[in-house]
Design a protein around this motif. Structure first.
Motif, PDB file in Angstrom:
ATOM      1  N   ASN A 127       0.814  -1.223   0.000  1.00 30.08           N
ATOM      2  CA  ASN A 127       0.000   0.000   0.000  1.00 30.08           C
ATOM      3  C   ASN A 127       0.847   1.272   0.000  1.00 30.08           C
ATOM      4  O   ASN A 127       0.417   2.302   0.497  1.00 30.08           O
ATOM      5  CB  ASN A 127      -0.926  -0.003   1.228  1.00 30.08           C
ATOM      6  CG  ASN A 127      -0.122   0.074   2.520  1.00 30.08           C
ATOM      7  OD1 ASN A 127       1.102  -0.024   2.500  1.00 30.08           O
ATOM      8  ND2 ASN A 127      -0.803   0.255   3.624  1.00 30.08           N
ATOM      9  N   SER A 176      -0.425   0.434  11.173  1.00 29.13           N
ATOM     10  CA  SER A 176      -1.207   1.269  10.256  1.00 29.13           C
ATOM     11  C   SER A 176      -1.787   0.475   9.090  1.00 29.13           C
ATOM     12  O   SER A 176      -2.859   0.792   8.597  1.00 29.13           O
ATOM     13  CB  SER A 176      -0.351   2.409   9.721  1.00 29.13           C
ATOM     14  OG  SER A 176       0.794   1.885   9.069  1.00 29.13           O
ATOM     15  N   ASP A 177      -1.077  -0.569   8.667  1.00 34.42           N
ATOM     16  CA  ASP A 177      -1.581  -1.326   7.522  1.00 34.42           C
ATOM     17  C   ASP A 177      -2.147  -2.694   7.901  1.00 34.42           C
ATOM     18  O   ASP A 177      -2.242  -3.570   7.061  1.00 34.42           O
ATOM     19  CB  ASP A 177      -0.509  -1.441   6.433  1.00 34.42           C
ATOM     20  CG  ASP A 177       0.781  -2.072   6.937  1.00 34.42           C
ATOM     21  OD1 ASP A 177       0.939  -2.213   8.170  1.00 34.42           O
ATOM     22  OD2 ASP A 177       1.616  -2.429   6.107  1.00 34.42           O
ATOM     23  N   TYR A 200       3.822   1.581   1.511  1.00 32.83           N
ATOM     24  CA  TYR A 200       4.754   1.555   2.648  1.00 32.83           C
ATOM     25  C   TYR A 200       5.463   0.214   2.630  1.00 32.83           C
ATOM     26  O   TYR A 200       4.810  -0.794   2.385  1.00 32.83           O
ATOM     27  CB  TYR A 200       3.992   1.700   3.980  1.00 32.83           C
ATOM     28  CG  TYR A 200       4.835   1.313   5.181  1.00 32.83           C
ATOM     29  CD1 TYR A 200       5.617   2.250   5.837  1.00 32.83           C
ATOM     30  CD2 TYR A 200       4.881  -0.010   5.617  1.00 32.83           C
ATOM     31  CE1 TYR A 200       6.421   1.875   6.907  1.00 32.83           C
ATOM     32  CE2 TYR A 200       5.688  -0.380   6.676  1.00 32.83           C
ATOM     33  CZ  TYR A 200       6.448   0.572   7.312  1.00 32.83           C
ATOM     34  OH  TYR A 200       7.262   0.194   8.355  1.00 32.83           O
TER      35      TYR A 200
END
Length: 170
Positions: free
Chosen positions: A39, A158-159, A41
């Motif tokens: 995504n 975060s992901d 990152y």
């Protein structure tokens, strides 16, 4: 003759090669069908930040960069909310963004990296190493198991949700 293998801090001039190695790893994860790192990152800014903050480390073989990793002391906010329990509450090294240079793929370099991180942790008098990985990152899960890391539960980054592991060093 045995190769000279060293763990050292990254330098600014390592940036482009590290980014290339991370891009190789992102592509390998994609080919494996993983959702991890798909995504945007990690990215070049991540590498630059790691270098600027002194988090970036490379494992070199005869001077060539074989593996990149970020080593962060006592600081991963997501780790304070674990669904499960850590083995310890002392100082710890967090291992993030492990990526193997394609030239060294399949040579056991990630395992070698963890040996060097354990030495680094011991030398600095730090209690443990904490690491997380995606549920579908089979290669990393196997490495952590082979190196004696204990599964502690899940953390949310975060992901997404990650499996969290810890190994007591001292």
């Amino acid at each position: 003759m045995n190769p000279t293998i060293k763990l050292r801090k990254t330098e600014t001039e390592d940036r482009d090669l590290i980014w290339e190695i991370l891009q190789q790893a992102i592509e390998r994860r994609r080919k494996d069908g993983s959702t991890q790192w798909q995504n945007g990152y990690p990215n070049l800014e991540t590498v630059e930040s790691d270098i600027a903050k002194g988090f970036g480390y490379v494992l070199t073989v005869n001077g060539d960069i074989a593996v990149y990793a970020a080593l962060i002391l006592n600081d991963e906010p997501a780790y304070s909310n674990i669904e499960g329990a850590w083995l310890s509450n002392g100082e710890f090294v967090v291992v993030h963004r492990v990526a193997v240079n394609e030239k060294f793929a399949g040579q056991g370099m990630a395992k070698e990296l963890f040996d060097h991180i354990e030495d680094f942790t011991r030398i600095h008098g730090i209690q443990s190493i904490k690491v997380d990985t995606n549920y579908d990152n089979i290669a990393m899960l196997k490495i952590l198991e082979s190196k004696g890391y204990s599964y502690c539960g899940e953390v949310v980054l975060s992901d997404g949700v990650r499996k969290a592991f810890e190994k007591i060093i001292i």
